[in-house]
Motif scaffolding. Structure first.
Motif, PDB file in Angstrom:
ATOM      1  N   GLU A 108      -2.040  -3.514  -0.943  1.00  0.00           N
ATOM      2  CA  GLU A 108      -3.383  -3.166  -1.375  1.00  0.00           C
ATOM      3  C   GLU A 108      -3.648  -3.690  -2.786  1.00  0.00           C
ATOM      4  O   GLU A 108      -2.734  -3.933  -3.557  1.00  0.00           O
ATOM      5  CB  GLU A 108      -3.570  -1.645  -1.352  1.00  0.00           C
ATOM      6  CG  GLU A 108      -3.499  -1.043   0.045  1.00  0.00           C
ATOM      7  CD  GLU A 108      -4.536  -1.610   0.995  1.00  0.00           C
ATOM      8  OE1 GLU A 108      -5.703  -1.777   0.586  1.00  0.00           O
ATOM      9  OE2 GLU A 108      -4.179  -1.896   2.136  1.00  0.00           O
ATOM     10  N   SER A 109      -4.909  -3.819  -3.109  1.00  0.00           N
ATOM     11  CA  SER A 109      -5.307  -4.221  -4.451  1.00  0.00           C
ATOM     12  C   SER A 109      -5.040  -3.063  -5.412  1.00  0.00           C
ATOM     13  O   SER A 109      -5.352  -1.914  -5.104  1.00  0.00           O
ATOM     14  CB  SER A 109      -6.801  -4.571  -4.472  1.00  0.00           C
ATOM     15  OG  SER A 109      -7.231  -4.803  -5.793  1.00  0.00           O
TER      16      SER A 109
ATOM     17  N   HIS B 219     -10.991  -6.845   2.640  1.00  0.00           N
ATOM     18  CA  HIS B 219      -9.714  -7.383   2.137  1.00  0.00           C
ATOM     19  C   HIS B 219      -8.845  -7.674   3.353  1.00  0.00           C
ATOM     20  O   HIS B 219      -8.373  -6.765   4.023  1.00  0.00           O
ATOM     21  CB  HIS B 219      -9.040  -6.370   1.214  1.00  0.00           C
ATOM     22  CG  HIS B 219      -7.764  -6.870   0.622  1.00  0.00           C
ATOM     23  ND1 HIS B 219      -6.936  -6.072  -0.108  1.00  0.00           N
ATOM     24  CD2 HIS B 219      -7.160  -8.083   0.640  1.00  0.00           C
ATOM     25  CE1 HIS B 219      -5.876  -6.763  -0.509  1.00  0.00           C
ATOM     26  NE2 HIS B 219      -6.007  -7.989  -0.051  1.00  0.00           N
TER      27      HIS B 219
ATOM     28  N   LYS C  75      -5.440  -9.233   4.797  1.00  0.00           N
ATOM     29  CA  LYS C  75      -4.077  -9.575   4.380  1.00  0.00           C
ATOM     30  C   LYS C  75      -3.443 -10.443   5.461  1.00  0.00           C
ATOM     31  O   LYS C  75      -3.346 -10.031   6.601  1.00  0.00           O
ATOM     32  CB  LYS C  75      -3.272  -8.305   4.154  1.00  0.00           C
ATOM     33  CG  LYS C  75      -3.885  -7.403   3.094  1.00  0.00           C
ATOM     34  CD  LYS C  75      -3.333  -5.975   3.225  1.00  0.00           C
ATOM     35  CE  LYS C  75      -4.259  -5.003   2.564  1.00  0.00           C
ATOM     36  NZ  LYS C  75      -5.282  -4.445   3.405  1.00  0.00           N
TER      37      LYS C  75
ATOM     38  N   GLU D  75       2.993  -6.091   3.867  1.00  0.00           N
ATOM     39  CA  GLU D  75       3.910  -5.871   2.737  1.00  0.00           C
ATOM     40  C   GLU D  75       5.352  -5.949   3.225  1.00  0.00           C
ATOM     41  O   GLU D  75       5.720  -5.325   4.210  1.00  0.00           O
ATOM     42  CB  GLU D  75       3.644  -4.503   2.108  1.00  0.00           C
ATOM     43  CG  GLU D  75       4.401  -4.238   0.840  1.00  0.00           C
ATOM     44  CD  GLU D  75       3.899  -5.078  -0.329  1.00  0.00           C
ATOM     45  OE1 GLU D  75       4.746  -5.436  -1.161  1.00  0.00           O
ATOM     46  OE2 GLU D  75       2.711  -5.350  -0.413  1.00  0.00           O
TER      47      GLU D  75
END
Length: 84
Positions: free
Chosen positions: A43-44, A54, A56, A60
């Protein structure tokens, strides 16, 4: 409606990331649709208005080569451009 797509490595800590967040938040107030495509998941850390998308490319911790990430981002960008 005008649209803006920004492709960047990630939205973690950094000056460029903060500028991208500020630009998108400002354009959002001017009713410009903003999408941020990041090659790296996560996340930002900078606040983004709820109408900013957003996307991605990888999650992650996912181990994907840089070239595969770039190709996936290119595909996402082409799909996004077709919607314009």
């Amino acid at each position: 409606m005008k649209k803006l797509v920004i492709v960047t490595y990630g939205m973690r800590f950094g000056g460029c990331e903060k500028v991208i967040a500020n630009i998108c938040n400002g354009f959002s107030e001017e009713n410009i649709e903003c999408t941020i495509i990041t090659l790296k998941g996560g996340e930002s850390v900078y606040p983004l208005k709820s109408d900013i998308k957003h996307i991605k490319v990888s999650s992650e911790g996912e181990s994907v080569s840089g070239l595969k990430k770039i190709k996936k981002a290119e595909l996402l960008l082409k799909l996004k451009i077709k919607k314009f």
